[in-house]
Enzyme design. Structure first.
Site, short mmCIF file in Angstrom:
data_model
loop_
_atom_site.label_atom_id
_atom_site.label_comp_id
_atom_site.label_asym_id
_atom_site.label_seq_id
_atom_site.Cartn_x
_atom_site.Cartn_y
_atom_site.Cartn_z
CG HIS A 108 -79.00 49.75 22.70
ND1 HIS A 108 -79.90 50.73 22.36
CD2 HIS A 108 -78.71 49.10 21.55
CE1 HIS A 108 -80.15 50.67 21.06
NE2 HIS A 108 -79.44 49.70 20.54
CB SER A 159 -83.02 52.87 17.88
OG SER A 159 -82.03 52.28 18.68
CG ASP A 195 -83.97 51.17 30.00
OD1 ASP A 195 -83.05 52.02 30.01
OD2 ASP A 195 -84.99 51.27 30.70
CG LEU A 222 -76.92 53.84 23.24
CD1 LEU A 222 -75.76 53.94 24.23
CD2 LEU A 222 -76.81 52.55 22.43
CE LYS A 280 -86.76 44.64 18.24
NZ LYS A 280 -85.88 45.37 17.38
CD GLN A 311 -77.97 42.23 14.16
OE1 GLN A 311 -78.10 43.05 13.28
NE2 GLN A 311 -77.97 42.58 15.44
CG MET A 366 -76.70 50.40 14.08
SD MET A 366 -77.47 50.35 12.46
CE MET A 366 -79.18 50.25 12.89
P1 AMP Z 1 -79.06 48.32 17.17
O1 AMP Z 1 -78.52 49.56 17.78
O2 AMP Z 1 -80.53 48.36 16.90
O3 AMP Z 1 -78.24 47.83 16.01
O4 AMP Z 1 -78.91 47.20 18.28
C1 AMP Z 1 -77.66 46.93 18.86
C2 AMP Z 1 -77.76 45.64 19.64
O5 AMP Z 1 -78.78 45.79 20.64
C3 AMP Z 1 -78.20 44.45 18.77
O6 AMP Z 1 -77.46 43.30 19.19
C4 AMP Z 1 -79.66 44.32 19.09
O7 AMP Z 1 -80.15 43.00 18.92
C5 AMP Z 1 -79.69 44.73 20.55
N1 AMP Z 1 -81.03 45.16 20.93
C6 AMP Z 1 -81.81 46.08 20.31
N2 AMP Z 1 -83.00 46.17 20.93
C7 AMP Z 1 -82.98 45.29 21.96
C8 AMP Z 1 -83.92 44.90 22.95
N3 AMP Z 1 -85.13 45.43 23.02
N4 AMP Z 1 -83.55 43.96 23.85
C9 AMP Z 1 -82.31 43.39 23.78
N5 AMP Z 1 -81.38 43.71 22.87
C10 AMP Z 1 -81.71 44.63 21.96
#
Ligand code: AMP
Length: 280
Positions: A37, A186, A35, A33, A149, A153, A30
């Site tokens: 991501h 985020s 680290d 971004l 994380k 999901q 989403m």
């Molecule tokens: P989001 O943009 O929050 O929807 O996250 C996109 C993807 O990044 C999802 O698969 C999240 O699980 C992953 N993600 C978010 N935060 C982290 C993190 N701290 N470490 C690893 N993956 C993450």
């Protein structure tokens, strides 16, 4: 890096990629971004010839009282970051591209989808799975990378892929943390300096959990609720195979999950536990 905004153009790109016998790894996000991501992007690059990252803030997975409108949108900065990582395609569609007037296949999250995150965020997982399905239909990835994380999901996406997207391997990426232990998110950018310190209570609490869980969970609840500006939603330990709570006699691998509000910001975290050994 190519930036694509329409489903048609991405589908043409996918067709050409497949015609050239190249594999695709997909990282749905989403945006805003961080680290965490970028670690998913690196994993994607190890898996396949071509990496597609999507940035789409999915309205269907936000409740009416949630932060859809104020969710951080930083597309220009995100594009620059992905460019430095040599990503092949950034897919940044509009809501109308993802949800065209003729409709898309709606996914239902089922029983697990109404527990924990799903109990606090009704409809969240239906919306999340629907957008993942729609994006998978467009990108047709060989691999899709999701962060550990978001444990629930990840659990549900694996079920979706197992049932409907058998050609897509779901790859789990480990949780990326700040030096303080705070899981990167985020939403962390909403936190004040003091709240950022409070937010470390989630990971600290997860690390105290062991058998007998009834006792350590109670202490963990107290730890979180006694942290300034922090209000616990849930903390639980589940069997990772079925995502249901385990009891004090459970032995084996388990997953500790937590959600809490720090100020107005809702944060989640989780930690794998090994409850194989008797600890009493
Ligand atoms: P989001 O943009 O929050 O929807 O996250 C996109 C993807 O990044 C999802 O698969 C999240 O699980 C992953 N993600 C978010 N935060 C982290 C993190 N701290 N470490 C690893 N993956 C993450």
């Amino acid at each position: 890096m190519r930036i694509i905004h329409t489903a048609d153009e991405l589908e043409a790109f996918v067709e050409a990629t497949k015609a050239a016998s190249k594999t695709i790894a997909f990282v749905p996000t989403m945006g805003a971004l961080h680290d965490g991501h970028l670690s998913l992007v690196e994993l994607a690059q190890q898996k396949a010839d071509v990496v597609v990252v999507s940035i789409f803030v999915n309205p269907k997975q936000f409740g009416a009282n949630e932060d859809f409108d104020k969710y951080p949108r930083t597309l220009n900065e995100d594009a620059k970051l992905l460019e430095t990582k040599n990503v092949d395609v950034l897919f940044a569609p509009s809501v109308g591209e993802v949800y065209p007037p003729e409709g898309v296949r709606e996914q239902r999250a089922g029983v697990v989808g109404s527990t924990f995150e799903g109990a606090s965020r009704p409809g969240h997982f239906d919306g999340m799975l629907t957008v993942v399905g729609r994006l998978f239909d467009i990108v047709q990835p060989d691999f899709a990378i999701f962060g550990a994380k978001d444990a629930q999901q990840l659990f549900m996406v694996k079920k979706l892929a197992g049932a409907l997207y058998k050609n897509t391997v779901i790859v789990a990426a480990p949780t990326h943390r700040e030096p303080s232990g705070l899981a990167m998110s985020s939403r962390n950018r909403y936190l004040s300096d003091a709240q950022r310190i409070s937010a470390t209570a989630l990971y600290k609490a997860l690390k105290t959990l062991r058998q007998p869980l009834s006792l350590t969970l109670e202490a963990a609840r107290t730890l979180i609720d006694s942290t300034p500006e922090t209000k616990l939603d849930y903390i639980a330990v589940v069997d990772p195979e079925i995502f249901r709570p385990v009891t004090d006699d459970y032995r084996g691998k388990a997953l500790a999950i937590v959600a809490a509000k720090v100020g107005n910001t809702r944060l989640i975290d989780n930690l794998e536990l090994d409850l194989t050994e008797q600890s009493e």
